[in-house]
Scaffold this motif. Sequence first.
Motif, PDB file in Angstrom:
ATOM      1  N   PHE A 142      67.587  34.321   9.102  1.00 19.68           N
ATOM      2  CA  PHE A 142      68.163  33.002   9.356  1.00 19.68           C
ATOM      3  C   PHE A 142      69.020  32.505   8.197  1.00 19.68           C
ATOM      4  O   PHE A 142      69.720  31.497   8.325  1.00 19.68           O
ATOM      5  CB  PHE A 142      67.056  31.988   9.644  1.00 19.68           C
ATOM      6  N   GLY A 143      68.923  33.171   7.048  1.00 18.56           N
ATOM      7  CA  GLY A 143      69.680  32.724   5.886  1.00 18.56           C
ATOM      8  C   GLY A 143      69.143  31.450   5.282  1.00 18.56           C
ATOM      9  O   GLY A 143      69.894  30.601   4.810  1.00 18.56           O
ATOM     10  N   VAL A 144      67.800  31.288   5.305  1.00 19.27           N
ATOM     11  CA  VAL A 144      67.157  30.089   4.761  1.00 19.27           C
ATOM     12  C   VAL A 144      66.063  30.517   3.793  1.00 19.27           C
ATOM     13  O   VAL A 144      65.772  31.707   3.641  1.00 19.27           O
ATOM     14  CB  VAL A 144      66.559  29.218   5.891  1.00 19.27           C
ATOM     15  N   SER A 145      65.439  29.546   3.144  1.00 19.21           N
ATOM     16  CA  SER A 145      64.358  29.841   2.217  1.00 19.21           C
ATOM     17  C   SER A 145      63.047  30.065   2.960  1.00 19.21           C
ATOM     18  O   SER A 145      62.905  29.696   4.134  1.00 19.21           O
ATOM     19  CB  SER A 145      64.182  28.678   1.227  1.00 19.21           C
ATOM     20  N   ARG A 146      62.080  30.640   2.266  1.00 24.91           N
ATOM     21  CA  ARG A 146      60.761  30.840   2.866  1.00 24.91           C
ATOM     22  C   ARG A 146      60.081  29.507   3.151  1.00 24.91           C
ATOM     23  O   ARG A 146      59.282  29.405   4.080  1.00 24.91           O
ATOM     24  CB  ARG A 146      59.890  31.698   1.946  1.00 24.91           C
ATOM     25  N   THR A 147      60.391  28.478   2.350  1.00 24.34           N
ATOM     26  CA  THR A 147      59.822  27.152   2.599  1.00 24.34           C
ATOM     27  C   THR A 147      60.245  26.639   3.967  1.00 24.34           C
ATOM     28  O   THR A 147      59.443  26.067   4.706  1.00 24.34           O
ATOM     29  CB  THR A 147      60.271  26.158   1.507  1.00 24.34           C
ATOM     30  N   VAL A 148      61.510  26.850   4.318  1.00 27.76           N
ATOM     31  CA  VAL A 148      62.009  26.429   5.637  1.00 27.76           C
ATOM     32  C   VAL A 148      61.254  27.166   6.737  1.00 27.76           C
ATOM     33  O   VAL A 148      60.856  26.564   7.750  1.00 27.76           O
ATOM     34  CB  VAL A 148      63.524  26.692   5.749  1.00 27.76           C
ATOM     35  N   ILE A 149      61.033  28.466   6.542  1.00 24.04           N
ATOM     36  CA  ILE A 149      60.302  29.253   7.545  1.00 24.04           C
ATOM     37  C   ILE A 149      58.863  28.751   7.677  1.00 24.04           C
ATOM     38  O   ILE A 149      58.344  28.624   8.793  1.00 24.04           O
ATOM     39  CB  ILE A 149      60.309  30.754   7.175  1.00 24.04           C
ATOM     40  N   ARG A 150      58.230  28.428   6.550  1.00 21.13           N
ATOM     41  CA  ARG A 150      56.844  27.937   6.612  1.00 21.13           C
ATOM     42  C   ARG A 150      56.763  26.615   7.366  1.00 21.13           C
ATOM     43  O   ARG A 150      55.823  26.364   8.121  1.00 21.13           O
ATOM     44  CB  ARG A 150      56.282  27.773   5.196  1.00 21.13           C
ATOM     45  N   SER A 157      64.454  23.544   9.197  1.00 26.67           N
ATOM     46  CA  SER A 157      63.192  24.048   9.743  1.00 26.67           C
ATOM     47  C   SER A 157      63.066  23.725  11.225  1.00 26.67           C
ATOM     48  O   SER A 157      62.562  24.537  12.003  1.00 26.67           O
ATOM     49  CB  SER A 157      62.009  23.457   8.976  1.00 26.67           C
ATOM     50  N   ALA A 158      63.546  22.533  11.632  1.00 26.76           N
ATOM     51  CA  ALA A 158      63.482  22.159  13.048  1.00 26.76           C
ATOM     52  C   ALA A 158      64.382  23.051  13.878  1.00 26.76           C
ATOM     53  O   ALA A 158      64.034  23.448  14.999  1.00 26.76           O
ATOM     54  CB  ALA A 158      63.878  20.691  13.212  1.00 26.76           C
ATOM     55  N   ARG A 159      65.559  23.397  13.329  1.00 23.61           N
ATOM     56  CA  ARG A 159      66.484  24.270  14.054  1.00 23.61           C
ATOM     57  C   ARG A 159      65.894  25.671  14.214  1.00 23.61           C
ATOM     58  O   ARG A 159      66.011  26.291  15.278  1.00 23.61           O
ATOM     59  CB  ARG A 159      67.820  24.320  13.328  1.00 23.61           C
ATOM     60  N   VAL A 160      65.240  26.162  13.154  1.00 25.53           N
ATOM     61  CA  VAL A 160      64.611  27.480  13.240  1.00 25.53           C
ATOM     62  C   VAL A 160      63.482  27.452  14.265  1.00 25.53           C
ATOM     63  O   VAL A 160      63.360  28.354  15.104  1.00 25.53           O
ATOM     64  CB  VAL A 160      64.070  27.912  11.858  1.00 25.53           C
ATOM     65  N   ALA A 161      62.651  26.394  14.209  1.00 24.48           N
ATOM     66  CA  ALA A 161      61.533  26.278  15.152  1.00 24.48           C
ATOM     67  C   ALA A 161      62.032  26.199  16.588  1.00 24.48           C
ATOM     68  O   ALA A 161      61.471  26.835  17.489  1.00 24.48           O
ATOM     69  CB  ALA A 161      60.693  25.044  14.813  1.00 24.48           C
TER      70      ALA A 161
END
Length: 322
Positions: A111-119, A79-83
């Motif tokens: 991003f190839g991650v879950s929605r939880t990571v995006i949230r 999540s930090a990397r996406v942010a």
Amino acid sequence: MTTSLITTDAMDRLSSSPLYCAPGGIAIVAAWLYHIFDCMMTIHLTEVNPFAKTREQERMSKNPSFHFTTEAGGSTRLSARVAETLLGKIREGELAAGARLPSEDALAKHFGVSRTVIREAMASLRAEGAIATRHGIGAFVLGAAERASPPADALTLQSVASLLNVLEVRRSIEAATAAHAAARRSEDHLTDIRKALDAIARATARGSDGVEEDVRFHLAISRATGNPYWVQLVESYAEQIRQAVRVTRANEARRADFARQVKVEHERIVDAIAAGDTARARKAAAAHMEHAVRRVSAADRDFWQGEGGELARGLLQGKRSD
């Protein structure tokens, strides 16, 4: 064809391990296995029709402003990397002020991650003051003037991440306890659960935050499993759960629609347990935690720089005192 991640040999070794045999080990291993199963389901869902593209995905692939990349390696949370990636695009002007971000689903697939990571990433960006959510419309990039106040400090950002971590653990535990409670509860257990639910309503009606009543409600469900190790597992996280509930309820108290959602979610869990419907109880409890993450992720910078940040820091203080 998918190969099972849990072989018979692995289960034999696990059942004879010190962790399994230790007090509370069965419940801990059960929660662990549930988490693995949950992860497997998440992985399988992302594999469905990988070639299909939504209009937002087409927009992201064709418009450089939405063409993001993630760096591999390192121990930083996803999540930090996406942010950081999104924040970099905002600072570089590739995501202009007023631009609406793609949906959670589109970002997750990109991003190839879950929605939880995006949230989680969205919650960090809101705390930073980089984006804002317009109810029912989506998340938008804030301009320089709108970001005039100082960004959230590192401690607040760590506190938000810690809160989301607790909610992730609660999702697995509470989905399992609700399902077991539906299968095993007695009439006395059901009465206790309903009394605990009524206590939350009475507490909020008199202006209380309802934190203790909320914690007792979920403990009552764990007792209805008939398994003392589930109760021990929930009690072992009692302080972290209490701190997390303080933050979530403070956030929910700011919006009447949030408060109504929580009430309905609690009632659905109780109804499923009363009906003895294990699948529905599991789904209702998991959805309750998923919606809690969404509500927390929707909290704005003012909340995190004020009451929300102060309450969330209690999670870090508790962690340091362990």
